[in-house]
Design a protein around this motif. Structure first.
Motif, PDB file in Angstrom:
ATOM      1  N   GLY A  66     -34.081 -17.839  18.436  1.00  0.00           N
ATOM      2  CA  GLY A  66     -33.481 -19.086  17.978  1.00  0.00           C
ATOM      3  C   GLY A  66     -31.990 -19.167  18.116  1.00  0.00           C
ATOM      4  O   GLY A  66     -31.391 -20.177  17.756  1.00  0.00           O
ATOM      5  N   GLY A  67     -31.330 -18.111  18.661  1.00  0.00           N
ATOM      6  CA  GLY A  67     -29.880 -18.155  18.693  1.00  0.00           C
ATOM      7  C   GLY A  67     -29.215 -17.326  19.765  1.00  0.00           C
ATOM      8  O   GLY A  67     -28.001 -17.145  19.736  1.00  0.00           O
ATOM      9  N   THR A  81     -31.795  -9.118  27.408  1.00  0.00           N
ATOM     10  CA  THR A  81     -30.922  -9.774  26.434  1.00  0.00           C
ATOM     11  C   THR A  81     -30.135  -8.674  25.736  1.00  0.00           C
ATOM     12  O   THR A  81     -30.138  -7.520  26.180  1.00  0.00           O
ATOM     13  CB  THR A  81     -31.729 -10.637  25.445  1.00  0.00           C
ATOM     14  OG1 THR A  81     -30.831 -11.424  24.647  1.00  0.00           O
ATOM     15  CG2 THR A  81     -32.599  -9.778  24.516  1.00  0.00           C
ATOM     16  N   ASN A  82     -29.437  -9.009  24.673  1.00  0.00           N
ATOM     17  CA  ASN A  82     -28.665  -7.996  23.940  1.00  0.00           C
ATOM     18  C   ASN A  82     -29.541  -7.184  23.000  1.00  0.00           C
ATOM     19  O   ASN A  82     -30.585  -7.656  22.533  1.00  0.00           O
ATOM     20  CB  ASN A  82     -27.560  -8.652  23.122  1.00  0.00           C
ATOM     21  CG  ASN A  82     -26.415  -9.193  23.950  1.00  0.00           C
ATOM     22  OD1 ASN A  82     -25.753 -10.129  23.543  1.00  0.00           O
ATOM     23  ND2 ASN A  82     -26.156  -8.617  25.119  1.00  0.00           N
ATOM     24  N   HIS A  83     -29.098  -5.974  22.707  1.00  0.00           N
ATOM     25  CA  HIS A  83     -29.734  -5.146  21.681  1.00  0.00           C
ATOM     26  C   HIS A  83     -29.664  -5.852  20.335  1.00  0.00           C
ATOM     27  O   HIS A  83     -30.643  -5.872  19.576  1.00  0.00           O
ATOM     28  CB  HIS A  83     -29.029  -3.791  21.616  1.00  0.00           C
ATOM     29  CG  HIS A  83     -29.631  -2.811  20.664  1.00  0.00           C
ATOM     30  ND1 HIS A  83     -29.276  -2.749  19.341  1.00  0.00           N
ATOM     31  CD2 HIS A  83     -30.570  -1.843  20.830  1.00  0.00           C
ATOM     32  CE1 HIS A  83     -29.956  -1.779  18.744  1.00  0.00           C
ATOM     33  NE2 HIS A  83     -30.749  -1.209  19.627  1.00  0.00           N
ATOM     34  N   HIS A  84     -28.519  -6.467  20.025  1.00  0.00           N
ATOM     35  CA  HIS A  84     -28.401  -7.124  18.726  1.00  0.00           C
ATOM     36  C   HIS A  84     -29.250  -8.392  18.658  1.00  0.00           C
ATOM     37  O   HIS A  84     -29.613  -8.841  17.570  1.00  0.00           O
ATOM     38  CB  HIS A  84     -26.940  -7.388  18.365  1.00  0.00           C
ATOM     39  CG  HIS A  84     -26.268  -8.500  19.099  1.00  0.00           C
ATOM     40  ND1 HIS A  84     -25.428  -8.305  20.170  1.00  0.00           N
ATOM     41  CD2 HIS A  84     -26.271  -9.841  18.899  1.00  0.00           C
ATOM     42  CE1 HIS A  84     -24.946  -9.448  20.598  1.00  0.00           C
ATOM     43  NE2 HIS A  84     -25.449 -10.404  19.838  1.00  0.00           N
ATOM     44  N   CYS A  85     -29.601  -8.976  19.804  1.00  0.00           N
ATOM     45  CA  CYS A  85     -30.507 -10.134  19.800  1.00  0.00           C
ATOM     46  C   CYS A  85     -31.955  -9.702  19.540  1.00  0.00           C
ATOM     47  O   CYS A  85     -32.724 -10.430  18.912  1.00  0.00           O
ATOM     48  CB  CYS A  85     -30.420 -10.880  21.131  1.00  0.00           C
ATOM     49  SG  CYS A  85     -28.838 -11.717  21.402  1.00  0.00           S
ATOM     50  N   THR A 120     -39.986 -16.405  20.346  1.00  0.00           N
ATOM     51  CA  THR A 120     -40.235 -17.321  21.461  1.00  0.00           C
ATOM     52  C   THR A 120     -39.161 -17.161  22.532  1.00  0.00           C
ATOM     53  O   THR A 120     -38.044 -16.712  22.262  1.00  0.00           O
ATOM     54  CB  THR A 120     -40.243 -18.792  20.994  1.00  0.00           C
ATOM     55  OG1 THR A 120     -38.972 -19.110  20.414  1.00  0.00           O
ATOM     56  CG2 THR A 120     -41.353 -19.055  20.001  1.00  0.00           C
ATOM     57  N   VAL A 121     -39.525 -17.555  23.740  1.00  0.00           N
ATOM     58  CA  VAL A 121     -38.596 -17.659  24.863  1.00  0.00           C
ATOM     59  C   VAL A 121     -38.746 -19.052  25.443  1.00  0.00           C
ATOM     60  O   VAL A 121     -39.864 -19.499  25.726  1.00  0.00           O
ATOM     61  CB  VAL A 121     -38.866 -16.584  25.932  1.00  0.00           C
ATOM     62  CG1 VAL A 121     -38.183 -16.941  27.253  1.00  0.00           C
ATOM     63  CG2 VAL A 121     -38.384 -15.219  25.444  1.00  0.00           C
ATOM     64  N   THR A 122     -37.622 -19.758  25.602  1.00  0.00           N
ATOM     65  CA  THR A 122     -37.643 -21.160  25.999  1.00  0.00           C
ATOM     66  C   THR A 122     -36.964 -21.355  27.352  1.00  0.00           C
ATOM     67  O   THR A 122     -35.812 -20.971  27.539  1.00  0.00           O
ATOM     68  CB  THR A 122     -36.930 -22.029  24.950  1.00  0.00           C
ATOM     69  OG1 THR A 122     -37.563 -21.842  23.675  1.00  0.00           O
ATOM     70  CG2 THR A 122     -36.969 -23.495  25.331  1.00  0.00           C
TER      71      THR A 122
END
Length: 719
Positions: A66-67, A81-85, A120-122
């Motif tokens: 979501g962000g 993507t990022n580790h923090h994501c 989710t992935v959009t």
């Protein structure tokens, strides 16, 4: 000579946007910025980046969760993507026996990839300018000063009406939404395909993916391998579907090529992603308000709380563990506020915005456009009129609601009171059980009452020093009437007498629960009073919102009309954008220069086995000692870790792909330097830098450290 100077000055006034500045809408790329991008080094055509009729780079860029942003890097739906994501998903799968946060995780095969319910992935399938359609519908609105021009519900209903129910029914997993741009002067409709079977493929240990943690947050130079790997799954027809073992890896429209060539200083760099929020169209009065109220309150109040937390964390290892995440969360926004205020003063943003306003006033006077001058006057008046209310709200939020943990206790006592008055034993017990659950949620393993007691005393004293007594929550009057102004005694009474003050107090209450105990509980009364005050402040401020939004819309309309749309990009609103610039270091202060590239040598220089933020895994040290970097090393034999670029990014760009001039992936964006956070208001060419993990470090960790080279086999690597 005078004529030449006049022409140069006119050019500077007419074209205020700096080359690297901007978060540009893809459909407007050709008419707005494409020539500049090519001049800076881009080798692609505009349709290679965005093509409404065929696949393009934009089809490989997705919303992760979501962000955050992510990118597709293989024909089998592999996603970076990022580790923090991906942190919450990694945490969700971690146990004492399988601590993936500490040790990392690598599936080894597709059968062992882990599902993530709720993730989710959009994909953005289409972007359409629907300004004429929306404005025509808004013209039918009969409500005076309606806010429908910004209402997500209203605009999304228009989107559904435009495409029709049959379209949505025939395209599973597809949603449409209309988003406002330029303060509601332009509208785009986004057709999105949302996948919900997303599986964790791999993640480095936190000692790599979170190396430097909170100390290095917002800082450059940086040495963090901030990445994680997921895979998107679909049904047999390639459509979104809930998790099922029979689902197959997605065959995407597009995946990215990955460059092993690396970066050099001044190389072209381009980023696509979903930046969350910026304030480019602030007026000078809003800039001052942001610095003098929002940032100042946040900095001052969090500094007090953080100092108190740190004192207790250093005294007690248990408290250090309990409050590590809370301390980090507090310092994150604290550093951001410091950086924003530094930039506002360093580059005199007030004057920059005032110059822009004066230019609009002069232009409006010349062309008889009084509505734009009136909009500015109204914005100035509103900011002035809401000053006291805004300050009080920020003080309440930062000084009390965000700082004192017991403010999170449940306060809706009516259901339990009714059950205690009634004769239904089952309902009585059910309500008692609910309160016990609520208490356990509040007083969990990461809560230390003595720390909260200490912080509450400090924060309440400062709050009362700065806010007049008549403007404080009503219950605070007892501090003077009952405790003669002694905040310490007041807080001690809350903890000593409240059922939420300690585990012993709560269990004593449960053994003999009474309505009177609930009604007279001092902590509940404290929190209820704080909540009432916040509701009153929010309601008072809400009265300004409609007039402010309408005036702001008119102001931005004036800027667009004066400069033409080619010269302005819309504020970020978590829609797909492109930003471009160069790989470049910077000088934060006199005689101090930071280069564009960090290496594994910097990781070893920062190593501190006694500090969890800077622990280096033994396997990584072995690779460093042996200089076993393979094809990922720099020409001089060092291992690249991260690089910096002048791309204009903000929150939401975490995980964004960074491309070279050929459109190949060279890194994953994960942070900004603190000197550049002011770029959310006004771009800072000398200071603003995106912090990007080098894709070669990502591949090195996957291949050499984790032994997950099989994943590289499905990627399109370019030597």
């Amino acid at each position: 000579m005078k004529k030449i100077i006049w022409l140069l000055l006119t050019a500077l006034i007419s074209f205020p946007v700096i080359a690297d500045e901007g978060m540009w809408l893809l459909p407007l790329l050709r008419q707005q910025k494409f020539t500049d991008m090519q001049r800076l080094g881009l080798k692609l055509e505009d349709y290679d980046i965005y093509n409404p009729d065929s696949s393009s780079l934009k089809d490989a860029v997705v919303i992760f969760g979501g962000g955050c942003t992510g990118e597709i890097v293989s024909p089998d739906g592999l996603l970076l993507t990022n580790h923090h994501c991906g942190y919450s998903q990694i945490q969700q799968h971690s146990t004492v026996e399988h601590d993936y946060l500490t040790d990392g995780f690598w599936a080894g095969s597709r059968e062992k990839e882990l599902p993530n319910p709720g993730l989710t992935v959009t994909f953005i399938d289409a972007m359409e300018d629907v300004t004429a359609y929306v404005l025509a519908e808004l013209a039918k609105d009969t409500v005076p000063n309606s806010m429908n021009f910004l209402s997500p519900r209203y605009l999304n209903n228009l989107a559904k009406a435009k495409v029709g129910e049959s379209f949505l029914q025939n395209n599973p997993g597809t949603e449409v939404e209309i988003r406002p741009f330029y303060g509601g002067n332009q509208y785009y409709m986004f057709t999105k395909k949302i996948y919900s079977d997303i599986r964790l493929v791999g993640a480095p240990p936190s000692s790599i993916g979170k190396f430097g943690a909170d100390t290095d947050n917002w800082m450059w130079p940086r040495h963090t391998g901030d990445f994680s790997v997921f895979r998107v799954y679909a049904d047999a027809n390639g459509n979104p579907a809930p998790y099922a073992e029979t689902n197959l890896p997605l065959r995407p429209k597009r995946w990215l090529q990955i460059s092993l060539k690396g970066v050099q200083a001044n190389d072209y760099a381009m980023m696509m992603g979903f930046p969350g929020r910026t304030n480019k169209y602030y007026t000078s009065w809003e800039v001052a308000e942001r610095r003098d109220i929002d940032n100042t309150v946040r900095i001052d109040m969090r500094e007090l709380r953080q100092q108190a937390m740190l004192e207790e964390m250093l005294k007690d290892p248990t408290v250090r563990i309990q409050y590590a995440s809370k301390y980090a969360g507090s310092t994150n926004a604290y550093k951001n506020a410091i950086g924003a205020s530094w930039a506002i003063n360093k580059r005199n943003f007030e004057q920059v915005k005032k110059t822009e306003q004066d230019r609009l006033i002069a232009w409006s006077t010349q062309y008889n456009k009084p509505e734009y001058i009136e909009a500015l006057q109204q914005l100035q008046q509103i900011v002035r009129d809401r000053k006291d209310l805004r300050y009080r709200l920020w003080m309440l939020d930062e000084g009390i609601m965000r700082s004192i943990e017991f403010v999170r206790i449940p306060t809706d006592t009516q259901p339990l009171s009714d059950a205690l008055k009634g004769k239904d034993k089952k309902e009585r017990q059910a309500q008692i059980d609910l309160w016990e659950v609520a208490y356990q949620r509040f007083a969990n393993k990461d809560y230390a009452p003595r720390v909260d007691r200490k912080i509450a005393k400090i924060m309440l004293k400062e709050y009362r020093r700065l806010i007049p007594a008549q403007s404080q929550p009503a219950y605070f009057a007892e501090i003077d009437t009952k405790y003669k102004g002694d905040v310490d005694k007041f807080i001690d009474n809350l903890f000593d007498k409240s059922l939420f003050g300690s585990t012993e107090n709560f269990h004593r209450f449960l053994s003999r629960p009474t309505v009177k105990a609930l009604q007279e509980d001092p902590m509940i009364r404290f929190v209820q009073s704080v909540q009432d005050e916040r509701k009153a402040l929010a309601a008072a401020l809400e009265k300004f919102e409609t007039d402010f939004a309408l005036a702001h819309r008119m102001y931005v309309k004036g800027l667009l009309e004066m400069d033409k749309e080619q010269m302005n990009f819309p504020d970020a609103n978590f829609t797909l954008r492109l930003t471009y610039g160069q790989v470049k270091g910077y000088s934060p202060r006199d005689c101090d220069y930071y280069g564009h590239q960090t290496t594994l040598e910097g990781v070893m220089e920062k190593e501190d086995p006694t500090n969890w933020e800077f622990v280096v895994p033994s396997k990584l040290k072995e690779l460093y000692t042996a200089k076993d970097y393979g094809r990922y090393q720099l020409p001089e034999g060092k291992m690249p870790v991260a690089f910096a670029a002048t791309t204009h990014s903000t929150g939401g760009n975490s995980g964004s792909p960074v491309f070279n001039a050929d459109g190949q992936l060279i890194g994953i964006n994960f942070d900004r330097n603190w000197e550049g956070v002011g770029g959310d208001i006004q771009y800072l060419p000398d200071y603003q830098r995106s912090i990007i993990v080098d894709i070669r470090y990502v591949l090195f960790i996957m291949d050499k450290y984790a032994g997950a080279g099989y994943l590289l086999d499905e990627m399109d690597l370019v030597e």
